[in-house]
Design an enzyme around this catalytic site. Sequence first.
Site, mmCIF file in Angstrom:
data_model
loop_
_atom_site.group_PDB
_atom_site.id
_atom_site.type_symbol
_atom_site.label_atom_id
_atom_site.label_comp_id
_atom_site.label_asym_id
_atom_site.label_seq_id
_atom_site.Cartn_x
_atom_site.Cartn_y
_atom_site.Cartn_z
ATOM 1 N N LYS A 50 5.036 -102.247 -29.455
ATOM 2 C CA LYS A 50 4.810 -101.221 -28.419
ATOM 3 C C LYS A 50 3.331 -100.829 -28.373
ATOM 4 C CE LYS A 50 6.050 -97.129 -26.024
ATOM 5 N NZ LYS A 50 6.788 -95.902 -25.846
ATOM 6 N N GLU A 75 1.430 -97.524 -17.626
ATOM 7 C CA GLU A 75 2.606 -98.204 -17.045
ATOM 8 C C GLU A 75 2.397 -98.685 -15.608
ATOM 9 O OE1 GLU A 75 6.374 -96.475 -18.378
ATOM 10 O OE2 GLU A 75 7.328 -97.315 -16.605
ATOM 11 N N ARG A 129 3.647 -102.518 -19.238
ATOM 12 C CA ARG A 129 4.464 -101.528 -19.960
ATOM 13 C C ARG A 129 5.868 -101.418 -19.352
ATOM 14 N NH1 ARG A 129 2.131 -95.725 -22.222
ATOM 15 N NH2 ARG A 129 4.069 -95.023 -23.143
ATOM 16 N N ASN A 156 11.191 -101.122 -19.865
ATOM 17 C CA ASN A 156 12.295 -100.510 -19.112
ATOM 18 C C ASN A 156 13.500 -101.435 -18.968
ATOM 19 O OD1 ASN A 156 10.911 -98.112 -18.671
ATOM 20 N ND2 ASN A 156 9.836 -98.957 -16.896
ATOM 21 N N HIS A 201 20.032 -95.795 -17.379
ATOM 22 C CA HIS A 201 19.740 -94.412 -16.967
ATOM 23 C C HIS A 201 20.806 -93.879 -16.020
ATOM 24 C CE1 HIS A 201 15.169 -93.993 -17.895
ATOM 25 N NE2 HIS A 201 15.925 -93.552 -18.869
ATOM 26 N N HIS A 227 21.575 -91.875 -25.075
ATOM 27 C CA HIS A 227 20.648 -92.774 -24.390
ATOM 28 C C HIS A 227 20.816 -94.233 -24.861
ATOM 29 C CE1 HIS A 227 16.858 -93.921 -22.492
ATOM 30 N NE2 HIS A 227 16.527 -94.518 -23.624
HETATM 31 N N1 LIG Z 1 7.679 -89.782 -24.795
HETATM 32 C C1 LIG Z 1 8.281 -90.945 -24.714
HETATM 33 O O1 LIG Z 1 7.649 -91.990 -24.476
HETATM 34 C C2 LIG Z 1 9.751 -91.016 -24.957
HETATM 35 C C3 LIG Z 1 10.365 -92.258 -25.177
HETATM 36 C C4 LIG Z 1 11.727 -92.271 -25.477
HETATM 37 C C5 LIG Z 1 12.444 -91.085 -25.542
HETATM 38 N N2 LIG Z 1 11.811 -89.892 -25.293
HETATM 39 C C6 LIG Z 1 12.531 -88.628 -25.361
HETATM 40 O O2 LIG Z 1 13.011 -88.485 -26.703
HETATM 41 C C7 LIG Z 1 14.179 -87.697 -26.686
HETATM 42 C C8 LIG Z 1 15.231 -88.401 -27.507
HETATM 43 O O3 LIG Z 1 14.729 -88.532 -28.815
HETATM 44 P P1 LIG Z 1 15.716 -88.559 -30.061
HETATM 45 O O4 LIG Z 1 16.743 -89.594 -29.856
HETATM 46 O O5 LIG Z 1 14.863 -88.616 -31.262
HETATM 47 O O6 LIG Z 1 16.474 -87.160 -29.921
HETATM 48 P P2 LIG Z 1 16.352 -85.744 -30.660
HETATM 49 O O7 LIG Z 1 14.969 -85.330 -30.865
HETATM 50 O O8 LIG Z 1 17.252 -84.834 -29.886
HETATM 51 O O9 LIG Z 1 16.999 -86.035 -32.088
HETATM 52 C C9 LIG Z 1 18.354 -86.415 -32.158
HETATM 53 C C10 LIG Z 1 19.108 -85.579 -33.204
HETATM 54 O O10 LIG Z 1 18.737 -86.025 -34.494
HETATM 55 C C11 LIG Z 1 18.379 -84.903 -35.302
HETATM 56 N N3 LIG Z 1 17.420 -85.386 -36.277
HETATM 57 C C12 LIG Z 1 16.117 -85.706 -36.083
HETATM 58 N N4 LIG Z 1 15.613 -86.250 -37.183
HETATM 59 C C13 LIG Z 1 16.581 -86.254 -38.103
HETATM 60 C C14 LIG Z 1 16.667 -86.723 -39.439
HETATM 61 N N5 LIG Z 1 15.654 -87.345 -40.031
HETATM 62 N N6 LIG Z 1 17.842 -86.553 -40.108
HETATM 63 C C15 LIG Z 1 18.903 -85.976 -39.499
HETATM 64 N N7 LIG Z 1 18.899 -85.543 -38.240
HETATM 65 C C16 LIG Z 1 17.742 -85.690 -37.542
HETATM 66 C C17 LIG Z 1 17.864 -83.884 -34.328
HETATM 67 O O11 LIG Z 1 17.944 -82.583 -34.849
HETATM 68 C C18 LIG Z 1 18.809 -84.090 -33.144
HETATM 69 O O12 LIG Z 1 20.012 -83.396 -33.363
HETATM 70 C C19 LIG Z 1 14.572 -87.522 -25.227
HETATM 71 O O13 LIG Z 1 14.200 -86.246 -24.813
HETATM 72 C C20 LIG Z 1 13.761 -88.578 -24.497
HETATM 73 O O14 LIG Z 1 13.461 -88.211 -23.180
HETATM 74 C C21 LIG Z 1 10.486 -89.847 -25.013
#
Ligand SMILES: NC(=O)c1ccc[n+]([C@@H]2O[C@H](COP(=O)([O-])OP(=O)(O)OC[C@H]3O[C@@H](n4cnc5c(N)ncnc54)[C@H](O)[C@@H]3O)[C@@H](O)[C@H]2O)c1
Length: 360
Positions: A229, A239, A243, A247, A254, A266
């Site tokens: 990445k 993008e 990039r 997707n 989505h 997701h």
């Molecule tokens: N900025 C970007 O390029 C980009 C890319 C992909 C996703 N996202 C965003 O990221 C979000 C999804 O991220 P996610 O899947 O990490 O979700 P999240 O941040 O909601 O974490 C998922 C769950 O895991 C828990 N958690 C986190 N770390 C933990 C650990 N080490 N041990 C136990 N529990 C833990 C959290 O409390 C939460 O309940 C979405 O909002 C999405 O839009 C952004």
Amino acid sequence: MYLTLKLKKNFDYSHQIEIGKSIFSHTREVIENEFNPDKCIIITDENVFKIYKQKIKKELTGNSKHFHIYVIPADEKSKSQKTRDFLENEITKLRLSRDSMLIAIGGGVVGDITGFLASTLLRGIKYINVPTTIIAQVDSSIGGKTAINTKYAKNLIGTFHYPSFVLIDTDFLQTLDMDEYLNGISEIIKTSLVGLENTFSFLEKNYKSVLEKNENVLLKLIKDCVSFKSKIVMIDPTEKNWRKILNFGHTVGHALESLSGYRIKHGFAIAEGMITESYIAFVTNGLSEVDLLRIQYLIDILNLDKKFRRKISFNKAYDKMLYDKKKIGNSLTFSLIKKIGLCSFNNKVNKHIIELAYRH
Ligand SMILES: NC(=O)c1ccc[n+]([C@@H]2O[C@H](COP(=O)([O-])OP(=O)(O)OC[C@H]3O[C@@H](n4cnc5c(N)ncnc54)[C@H](O)[C@@H]3O)[C@@H](O)[C@H]2O)c1
């Protein structure tokens, strides 16, 4: 009178990403040696804080008064104006300066809102990202996209604001529950499909160790995906072209995620998206039948295909896809693999092929 402000100068957003096992304590060294901020504001979520409160104190903050910790609810809803307002008010009370720094410790939710705050507070301050989920380690912490959601759609308000340092400690992944863990594995499969043929073969050979959260296997997978990445982001930071291959699986995925009211995670939605979009690639983009079957098999054996699409009519899903931001005019465009590890973007696909693949 007209004046031209020539502002084409490139800003340098270069930063380091450290990846390893049991390296969380390096965060403190990096802060002290590289940045020496006057204040450090840590943002984390309730789940992460519950599990890692002692570790954060022992390995990062100690009893130092430079550190302030804010804990937000562990929920996608925290990527909101409400949480933003709350944090901005709390943080600005601390009288921060341009030398203050934010530190995100958590998943993509914490990383996205922290990055967004860092991009607007005092017109931009530094932040460090310590991602603690797979999605955050291989995806959201890399590439500088920050965002919050509105009630109409996710990630509608955001910026490109790069962290000053990303510290990826794979130890964090051991405490993820199985659903969160597999949610992230789906992202790893996607990355391998669009650019890392060997990593895909490694996943096939080591799927049992993946399910057992084997530390060395995970470390290798995270390193592969982050390196890939990072390369893509360096080629195409905003993008405009390459990039977009990241997707793959997302046009269909989505739509399903959104139609479930975000009840399916997701990664599981993207897994179904990858199955459908691989079939489109088989029909239109030269993907071989062998590769198609390998993809379906790996997704199945890792228990990622929840078959949610069977509950959603094609027309409903298609309408949702048309709202996808990747559409050009009225036809849908897809990033489609040509073979495992090779992907092309901006492929126009007509409705009846999408329907064929969706119903397959
Ligand atoms: N900025 C970007 O390029 C980009 C890319 C992909 C996703 N996202 C965003 O990221 C979000 C999804 O991220 P996610 O899947 O990490 O979700 P999240 O941040 O909601 O974490 C998922 C769950 O895991 C828990 N958690 C986190 N770390 C933990 C650990 N080490 N041990 C136990 N529990 C833990 C959290 O409390 C939460 O309940 C979405 O909002 C999405 O839009 C952004």
